[in-house]
Enzyme design. Structure first.
Site, mmCIF file in Angstrom:
data_model
loop_
_atom_site.group_PDB
_atom_site.id
_atom_site.type_symbol
_atom_site.label_atom_id
_atom_site.label_comp_id
_atom_site.label_asym_id
_atom_site.label_seq_id
_atom_site.Cartn_x
_atom_site.Cartn_y
_atom_site.Cartn_z
ATOM 1 N N HIS A 137 0.823 -1.210 0.000
ATOM 2 C CA HIS A 137 0.000 0.000 0.000
ATOM 3 C C HIS A 137 0.862 1.267 0.000
ATOM 4 C CE1 HIS A 137 0.925 1.027 4.179
ATOM 5 N NE2 HIS A 137 0.829 -0.263 4.444
ATOM 6 N N GLU A 172 -2.040 -7.018 7.093
ATOM 7 C CA GLU A 172 -0.737 -6.956 7.751
ATOM 8 C C GLU A 172 -0.723 -7.867 8.976
ATOM 9 O OE1 GLU A 172 2.425 -6.789 8.031
ATOM 10 O OE2 GLU A 172 2.652 -4.683 7.397
#
Length: 233
Positions: free
Chosen positions: A20, A93
């Protein structure tokens, strides 16, 4: 490394993996984990350029972590490619438990024992209520293996997180899960891998890694590794 855009062998699955774009918490060295943090202005510009860079890329399907920073990074590319984005929580994550949202120095002060153990880079250590690297690795390989099995022979675009890419790099290079990160994982960089056998997602071939040509004139990215940041202080 040479970028491959050829059609993958019939049983193989090619992945374009993207970390990201930048967030304010990246800059502040906060543990983001599963907390939903948006991109900052730099991150949105990285995402815009990523979308332009991927325009015309031969992609069959588009997957993304369900966290906001990943979805915002995916949006410009999805528009350019005219593809729907399928979100998956399994692509998140690593979960850092009670320390999520804290800066490295805050963790050192509030959870000193956990921080000292974190600095040991052990595969079986997790922050309180969080995931260990072993648990995280199993989740990520399971997610990639499921995608490779369901879409063998196709090319998948996946927007995810830095820790996820670290698990991929370690697996491909046979490095194990102990020790510090050794690969370059820039925000909005392009990484290409191939899983030749969907039944064995641990057999990962890296085709290209950390391609940031589309970000060349943006400000340099900082070192986001919290452990290196405070190891000597």
């Amino acid at each position: 490394m040479t970028t491959s855009t050829s059609t993958p062998p019939s049983a193989a699955t090619d992945f374009i993996l993207i970390r990201h774009g930048e967030t304010d918490w990246n800059r502040e060295l906060r543990f983001q984990g599963h907390i939903d943090i948006p991109l900052n202005d730099t991150g949105h510009e990285q995402a815009r350029r990523l979308g332009l860079r991927l325009a015309g890329e031969p992609v069959d399907l588009f997957f993304c972590s369900d966290l906001l920073r990943a979805q915002q990074t995916a949006a410009p590319a999805a528009q350019q490619l005219a593809l729907p984005v399928v979100t998956q929580a399994a692509l998140r994550e690593q979960h850092f438990g009670v320390v999520e949202g804290l800066r490295a120095e805050d963790i050192r002060e509030l959870h000193p024992r956990a921080w000292e153990q974190w600095l040991e880079f052990r595969e079986d250590h997790a922050m309180p209520e969080g995931e260990s690297p072993l648990q995280f690795h199993a989740r990520i390989l399971g997610a990639l293996g499921a995608l490779a099995t369901a879409h063998a022979g196709r090319r998948l675009l996946v927007v995810t997180h830095g820790g996820v890419l670290d698990m991929v790099w370690r697996t491909a290079r046979g490095l194990g899960l102990n020790g510090p990160r050794q690969s370059d994982i820039p925000n909005a960089g392009i990484n290409r891998i191939r899983i030749a056998d969907p039944s064995d997602p641990a057999q990962i071939e890296i085709l290209d890694w950390a391609d940031t040509r589309h970000l060349a004139d943006l400000p340099a990215q900082p070192n986001y590794d919290q452990r290196r940041h405070l190891k000597s202080t």
